[in-house]
Design a protein around this motif. Structure first.
Motif, PDB file in Angstrom:
ATOM      1  N   ALA A 221       0.841  -1.206   0.000  1.00  0.00           N
ATOM      2  CA  ALA A 221       0.000   0.000   0.000  1.00  0.00           C
ATOM      3  C   ALA A 221       0.873   1.251   0.000  1.00  0.00           C
ATOM      4  CB  ALA A 221      -0.934  -0.006   1.213  1.00  0.00           C
TER       5      ALA A 221
ATOM      6  N   THR B 294       0.733   3.889  -3.147  1.00  0.00           N
ATOM      7  CA  THR B 294       0.332   5.276  -2.898  1.00  0.00           C
ATOM      8  C   THR B 294       1.477   6.244  -3.207  1.00  0.00           C
ATOM      9  OG1 THR B 294       0.835   4.934  -0.551  1.00  0.00           O
ATOM     10  CG2 THR B 294      -1.479   4.767  -1.202  1.00  0.00           C
TER      11      THR B 294
ATOM     12  N   GLU C 153      -4.157   1.681   2.749  1.00  0.00           N
ATOM     13  CA  GLU C 153      -3.866   2.779   1.819  1.00  0.00           C
ATOM     14  C   GLU C 153      -4.023   4.121   2.526  1.00  0.00           C
ATOM     15  OE1 GLU C 153      -5.589   0.065   0.961  1.00  0.00           O
ATOM     16  OE2 GLU C 153      -4.132  -0.682  -0.522  1.00  0.00           O
ATOM     17  N   GLN C 154      -5.042   4.237   3.377  1.00  0.00           N
ATOM     18  CA  GLN C 154      -5.234   5.493   4.116  1.00  0.00           C
ATOM     19  C   GLN C 154      -4.062   5.755   5.061  1.00  0.00           C
ATOM     20  OE1 GLN C 154      -9.252   4.480   5.419  1.00  0.00           O
ATOM     21  NE2 GLN C 154     -10.052   6.320   4.433  1.00  0.00           N
TER      22      GLN C 154
ATOM     23  N   ALA D 155       1.569   6.731  -6.870  1.00  0.00           N
ATOM     24  CA  ALA D 155       0.449   7.579  -7.281  1.00  0.00           C
ATOM     25  C   ALA D 155       0.729   9.053  -6.999  1.00  0.00           C
ATOM     26  CB  ALA D 155      -0.830   7.155  -6.565  1.00  0.00           C
ATOM     27  N   ARG D 156       1.601   9.318  -6.017  1.00  0.00           N
ATOM     28  CA  ARG D 156       1.952  10.703  -5.672  1.00  0.00           C
ATOM     29  C   ARG D 156       3.217  11.155  -6.397  1.00  0.00           C
ATOM     30  NH1 ARG D 156      -0.149  11.103   0.593  1.00  0.00           N
ATOM     31  NH2 ARG D 156       1.047  13.043   0.604  1.00  0.00           N
TER      32      ARG D 156
ATOM     33  N   TRP E  15       2.868   9.296   3.987  1.00  0.00           N
ATOM     34  CA  TRP E  15       3.463  10.144   2.943  1.00  0.00           C
ATOM     35  C   TRP E  15       3.200  11.617   3.208  1.00  0.00           C
ATOM     36  CZ3 TRP E  15       7.091   7.455   1.626  1.00  0.00           C
ATOM     37  CH2 TRP E  15       6.983   6.131   1.185  1.00  0.00           C
TER      38      TRP E  15
ATOM     39  N   ASP F  22      -1.091   6.862   2.985  1.00  0.00           N
ATOM     40  CA  ASP F  22      -1.165   8.262   2.567  1.00  0.00           C
ATOM     41  C   ASP F  22      -0.842   9.212   3.718  1.00  0.00           C
ATOM     42  OD1 ASP F  22      -1.534   8.762  -0.213  1.00  0.00           O
ATOM     43  OD2 ASP F  22      -3.520   7.845  -0.101  1.00  0.00           O
TER      44      ASP F  22
END
Ligand code: C5P
Length: 226
Positions: free
Chosen positions: A39, A43, A206-207, A46-47, A213, A210
């Motif tokens: 995850a 993520t 995933e939360q 994706a960022r 990050w 994030d």
């Protein structure tokens, strides 16, 4: 979470659990699924980050757009982590690394002998990869993040572990039977060496990734890309 707030950054994530071989067919291992590390990798990509994922015995497909390096033991993970950390902006150690490995690797399968008791298994300590990476940063502004599973006095033990490891951020999970390992959610608190304490509400991996990050990106601040 800015759309591409990790663009231009090289992030290294370890995932899964190491296996410490006793002989060619047996190992000491753990139940880490690798889901949290994956995850984190997905993520981060994706960022906008370039992601190296160090996967220890994970039964998940390689995430798209991520450079996956497969390892088995703690010593292999350490070698891969040191190599990947050379030009990393941040290293996140989400893998469950075995604290000990068998002192002796038997080149042939260990056999039972009729009428004899089994020989005890002697163990030796594995290196603490997180502590080593924290102590030997390859760039002054390189960030290092660890994970910790605690069953009691979560904050107190987490703070002590953060200091002992020397990392910048520690994600402290509260664990008990049937909690976290192999499930799709987490409950955690993020402890930072700069004193910040960010509670992580119950949610998906995933939360949580994030949120990690977010904290990492905030600490990159305006520092130049490595
Ligand atoms: O000490 P403990 O195992 O609770 O610490 C967990 C954290 O330290 C995780 O981030 C894990 O990846 C890392 N670790 C490590 N090398 C070890 C043991 C743990 O990097 N030998």
């Amino acid at each position: 979470a800015g759309a591409a707030d990790l663009a231009g950054r090289h992030v290294v994530v370890s995932a899964g659990g190491t296996r410490e071989a006793l002989d060619p067919v047996r190992f000491l291992g753990n139940r880490s699924s690798g889901k949290q590390g994956y995850a984190l990798a997905v993520t981060a990509a994706a960022r906008g980050a370039r992601v190296t994922l160090l996967a220890a015995n994970v039964e998940l497909p390689d995430p798209a757009g991520v450079d996956v390096v497969r390892v088995t033991s703690a010593l292999e993970l350490r070698e891969a982590a040191v190599k990947a950390a050379a030009d990393a902006d941040v290293v996140v150690m989400a893998a469950a690394v075995a604290d000990f490995r068998p002192a002796v690797y038997a080149a042939g399968k260990i056999k039972k002998v009729e009428g004899e008791e089994p020989a005890p298994v002697a163990l030796v300590r594995n290196p603490d990869i997180l502590a080593e990476l924290s102590a030997h940063r390859t760039h002054p502004s390189q960030l290092v993040v660890g994970f910790a599973a605690e069953t009691d006095r979560v904050l107190e033990n987490g703070r002590a572990k953060l200091a002992r490891k020397g990392c910048d951020l520690l994600v402290v999970n509260e664990v008990g039977e049937d909690k976290v390992f192999g499930t799709d959610s987490n409950e955690a608190v993020l402890l930072a060496a700069d004193g910040a304490e960010v509670p992580v509400p119950l949610g998906s991996k995933e939360q949580l990734a994030d949120l990690v990050w977010d904290q990492v990106a905030a600490r990159f601040g305006t520092r130049p890309l490595t």
